[in-house]
Write an enzyme that holds these catalytic residues in place. Structure first.
Site, PDB file in Angstrom:
ATOM      1  N   ARG A  66      -8.470  97.824  32.652  1.00 56.19           N
ATOM      2  CA  ARG A  66      -8.788  99.250  32.525  1.00 56.19           C
ATOM      3  C   ARG A  66      -8.692  99.735  31.075  1.00 56.19           C
ATOM      4  O   ARG A  66      -9.137 100.828  30.760  1.00 56.19           O
ATOM      5  CB  ARG A  66      -7.913 100.095  33.449  1.00 56.19           C
ATOM      6  CG  ARG A  66      -6.460 100.083  33.119  1.00 56.19           C
ATOM      7  CD  ARG A  66      -5.656 100.840  34.171  1.00 56.19           C
ATOM      8  NE  ARG A  66      -5.818 102.290  34.077  1.00 56.19           N
ATOM      9  CZ  ARG A  66      -5.244 103.051  33.144  1.00 56.19           C
ATOM     10  NH1 ARG A  66      -4.492 102.505  32.208  1.00 56.19           N
ATOM     11  NH2 ARG A  66      -5.427 104.369  33.134  1.00 56.19           N
ATOM     12  N   PRO A 124       9.047  85.283  38.315  1.00 54.43           N
ATOM     13  CA  PRO A 124      10.146  86.259  38.228  1.00 54.43           C
ATOM     14  C   PRO A 124      11.116  85.917  37.099  1.00 54.43           C
ATOM     15  O   PRO A 124      11.922  86.755  36.691  1.00 54.43           O
ATOM     16  CB  PRO A 124      10.833  86.155  39.603  1.00 54.43           C
ATOM     17  CG  PRO A 124      10.364  84.880  40.202  1.00 54.43           C
ATOM     18  CD  PRO A 124       9.036  84.550  39.582  1.00 54.43           C
ATOM     19  N   GLU A 167       8.889  77.089  44.589  1.00 54.37           N
ATOM     20  CA  GLU A 167       9.941  77.381  43.607  1.00 54.37           C
ATOM     21  C   GLU A 167       9.377  77.541  42.194  1.00 54.37           C
ATOM     22  O   GLU A 167      10.073  77.982  41.289  1.00 54.37           O
ATOM     23  CB  GLU A 167      10.993  76.268  43.610  1.00 54.37           C
ATOM     24  CG  GLU A 167      11.861  76.240  44.863  1.00 54.37           C
ATOM     25  CD  GLU A 167      12.527  77.581  45.143  1.00 54.37           C
ATOM     26  OE1 GLU A 167      13.293  78.043  44.292  1.00 54.37           O
ATOM     27  OE2 GLU A 167      12.259  78.155  46.213  1.00 54.37           O
ATOM     28  N   ASP A 185      -2.341 108.021  29.369  1.00 49.85           N
ATOM     29  CA  ASP A 185      -1.501 107.374  30.375  1.00 49.85           C
ATOM     30  C   ASP A 185      -0.036 107.703  30.222  1.00 49.85           C
ATOM     31  O   ASP A 185       0.441 107.945  29.134  1.00 49.85           O
ATOM     32  CB  ASP A 185      -1.554 105.846  30.197  1.00 49.85           C
ATOM     33  CG  ASP A 185      -2.805 105.265  30.752  1.00 49.85           C
ATOM     34  OD1 ASP A 185      -3.433 105.919  31.577  1.00 49.85           O
ATOM     35  OD2 ASP A 185      -3.135 104.141  30.334  1.00 49.85           O
TER      36      ASP A 185
HETATM   37  N1  ADE Z   1       6.132  85.470  41.149  1.00 47.61           N
HETATM   38  C1  ADE Z   1       7.080  85.761  42.055  1.00 47.61           C
HETATM   39  N2  ADE Z   1       7.719  86.885  41.744  1.00 47.61           N
HETATM   40  C2  ADE Z   1       7.157  87.360  40.593  1.00 47.61           C
HETATM   41  C3  ADE Z   1       7.387  88.472  39.759  1.00 47.61           C
HETATM   42  N3  ADE Z   1       8.341  89.381  40.023  1.00 47.61           N
HETATM   43  N4  ADE Z   1       6.626  88.613  38.663  1.00 47.61           N
HETATM   44  C4  ADE Z   1       5.682  87.702  38.360  1.00 47.61           C
HETATM   45  N5  ADE Z   1       5.424  86.620  39.118  1.00 47.61           N
HETATM   46  C5  ADE Z   1       6.148  86.439  40.223  1.00 47.61           C
END
Ligand code: ADE
Length: 243
Positions: free
Chosen positions: A158, A89, A116, A173
């Site tokens: 794809r 994230p 984490e 797309d």
């Molecule tokens: N791992 C945990 N959350 C994630 C996200 N939003 N994007 C990519 N990998 C992740």
């Protein structure tokens, strides 16, 4: 294209064998290897995580295990190396442009972290031998990188020649022209009192193209004004601007 995934939950990647991607694997368009990170542990508990330096909640994935896994799957730098993708994230946003760029790569490897995250030195060390990208699929937190890897692999696969039945589908797309795609309809002409827009049954292809473009513009304006704002000036024609 070759795609490798390293994870502590190999079964999470089973959907790769289904449907479109499964067919692409059968037809040798993509070769996929899924590897269990615990194969590179050496203790009886097969531990992959440890407590974080500096304190705080959660656990961090151990560098030794990841280092050995990456050496085994990627090699150590003599032969051509893959592009390493680390879903997190905290990464740069993944988008259609990233998918298009990666679809030209011969080899991608996804390192799926849990807890984490992975000790940063694993990523820094890998970056001395191969291109590395830490990437997020959106502003929310998943429990691990596996689902994010599935999302990115599907978006890339794809685009590969011979994977989609009709290559025009990828060309048309959402995002390929910077806009969201408008609505689509099939038979019957009227369903539960809702009729298909007349223009789509008119046979007038110029009018249909104009209607589709207008629908795409209107939908993008309502749902993703940020995309419209980012369109290069020259991408809007006179009729678009009249919208
Ligand atoms: N791992 C945990 N959350 C994630 C996200 N939003 N994007 C990519 N990998 C992740």
């Amino acid at each position: 294209m070759r795609i490798d995934v390293i994870t502590i939950f190999p079964d999470y990647l089973n959907p790769l064998r289904e449907a479109l991607l499964g067919k692409a694997i059968e037809r040798d368009r993509i070769a996929v290897g899924v590897h269990d990170l615990r194969d590179w542990t050496h203790d009886v508990h097969r531990a992959v995580d440890d407590s974080p330096y500096g304190g705080g909640p959660g656990m961090v994935m151990k560098p030794q295990v990841w280092g050995e896994a990456l050496d085994a799957v990627c090699g150590t730098g003599e032969a051509p190396m893959p592009r390493l993708v680390v879903p997190t994230p905290a990464g740069r946003p993944f988008d259609q442009r990233t998918a298009i760029r990666w679809s030209a790569e011969p080899w991608l490897i996804f390192a799926c972290g849990r807890y984490e995250g992975i000790d940063q030195r694993v990523i820094d060390d890998a970056a001395t031998r191969m291109p590395v990208e830490e990437v997020s699929i959106g502003d929310y937190v998943l429990v691990g990188g596996e689902v994010a890897a599935l999302v990115m692999i599907e978006a890339v696969a794809r685009l590969l020649p011979g994977v989609l039945g009709n290559p025009l589908s990828a060309e048309q797309d959402s995002f390929s022209d910077g806009l969201l795609e408008g609505p689509c309809y099939t038979r019957p002409e009227v369903w539960r009192g809702h009729a298909v827009p007349d223009v789509l049954r008119s046979g007038n292809h110029a009018a249909i193209d104009r209607w589709r473009r207008d629908q795409a513009l209107a939908r993008t304006y309502r749902r993703r004004p940020d995309l419209l704002a980012a369109l290069p000036e020259g991408d809007l024609d006179k009729a678009d601007r009249a919208q």
